[in-house]
Design a protein around this motif. Structure first.
Motif, short mmCIF file in Angstrom:
data_model
loop_
_atom_site.label_atom_id
_atom_site.label_comp_id
_atom_site.label_asym_id
_atom_site.label_seq_id
_atom_site.Cartn_x
_atom_site.Cartn_y
_atom_site.Cartn_z
N PHE A 45 0.85 -1.20 0.00
CA PHE A 45 0.00 0.00 0.00
C PHE A 45 0.88 1.25 0.00
CE2 PHE A 45 -2.69 3.23 1.86
CZ PHE A 45 -4.00 2.89 1.59
N ASP A 46 1.87 1.28 0.91
CA ASP A 46 2.77 2.43 1.02
C ASP A 46 3.57 2.63 -0.27
OD1 ASP A 46 1.83 2.75 3.59
OD2 ASP A 46 3.73 2.30 4.57
N ALA A 47 4.03 1.55 -0.88
CA ALA A 47 4.80 1.68 -2.12
C ALA A 47 3.96 2.33 -3.21
CB ALA A 47 5.30 0.30 -2.57
N ILE A 48 2.71 1.93 -3.32
CA ILE A 48 1.81 2.54 -4.31
C ILE A 48 1.59 4.01 -3.97
CG2 ILE A 48 -0.59 2.55 -5.14
CD1 ILE A 48 -0.49 -0.55 -4.84
N ALA A 49 1.37 4.30 -2.71
CA ALA A 49 1.13 5.68 -2.29
C ALA A 49 2.34 6.57 -2.56
CB ALA A 49 0.76 5.72 -0.81
#
Length: 194
Positions: free
Chosen positions: A113-117
């Motif tokens: 999730f964080d990588a996408i964000a």
């Protein structure tokens, strides 16, 4: 009857120290209020006048869609969070099983999730969604785009708009996301599972 700005589900300072009361005042009280006011102005005297916000989002196009979808996304975001003082140990039950099945564990979900964000350029949202086949997935949407116009069921949203993070974290999106995970309401996410 015109749409009204929905109240926050907690006090304006309830997300501190992770998100300040000033940030909530600005994000909810200024930006979200302006979106609702604009939706009301654009729907006045039309077939969508007084329609529920989700109906407006699903039927609107152009500027009306942008304002309505962004207002809906913001309301969803507030209900994705809970005061840090409320505690919470992560997903349970069916949600925990789905996270384990589709991501391996919460740490991997969060990492992806964080990588996408962090890769997301400009304004928008990152979503944990449930696909039509029941599996969980991650989606980034630009600007006001929202999963409710497609087949995915939104479960969790992180706002990547500047006004969500900048007052407290400036340009440090990683610190904003760290704060976000302290506030996730896993009970709300679980209640949205189909």
């Amino acid at each position: 009857m015109p749409l009204e700005l929905p109240a926050l589900p907690y006090d304006r300072t309830a997300l501190e120290p992770h998100l300040s009361g000033d940030t909530l005042d600005h994000h909810h009280g200024h930006h979200q209020r302006a979106l609702i006011d604009r939706v009301n102005a654009l729907t006045a005297g039309t077939e969508l006048d007084g329609a529920p916000l989700e109906v407006v989002v699903r039927k609107a196009q152009g500027a009306l869609f942008d304002h309505a979808a962004q207002a809906w996304n913001n309301a969803f975001y507030w209900h994705s969070l809970r005061p840090a003082a409320a505690g919470g140990s992560g997903p349970k039950g069916a949600l925990a099983e789905a996270v384990a099945r589709d991501f391996g564990d919460v740490a991997t979900l969060r990492q992806r999730f964080d990588a996408i964000a962090l890769r997301h350029f400009g304004a928008g949202w990152v979503w944990l969604v449930q696909r039509a086949d029941g599996r969980l997935g991650l989606v980034a949407t630009a600007n006001a785009a929202t999963p409710i116009t497609g087949d995915d069921t939104p479960l969790l949203a992180a706002s990547m708009w500047e006004h969500a993070a900048y007052p407290d974290y400036r340009d440090n999106r990683a610190r904003y996301l760290e704060a976000f995970w302290h506030l996730v309401s896993w009970d709300s996410v679980a209640a949205r599972l189909r």
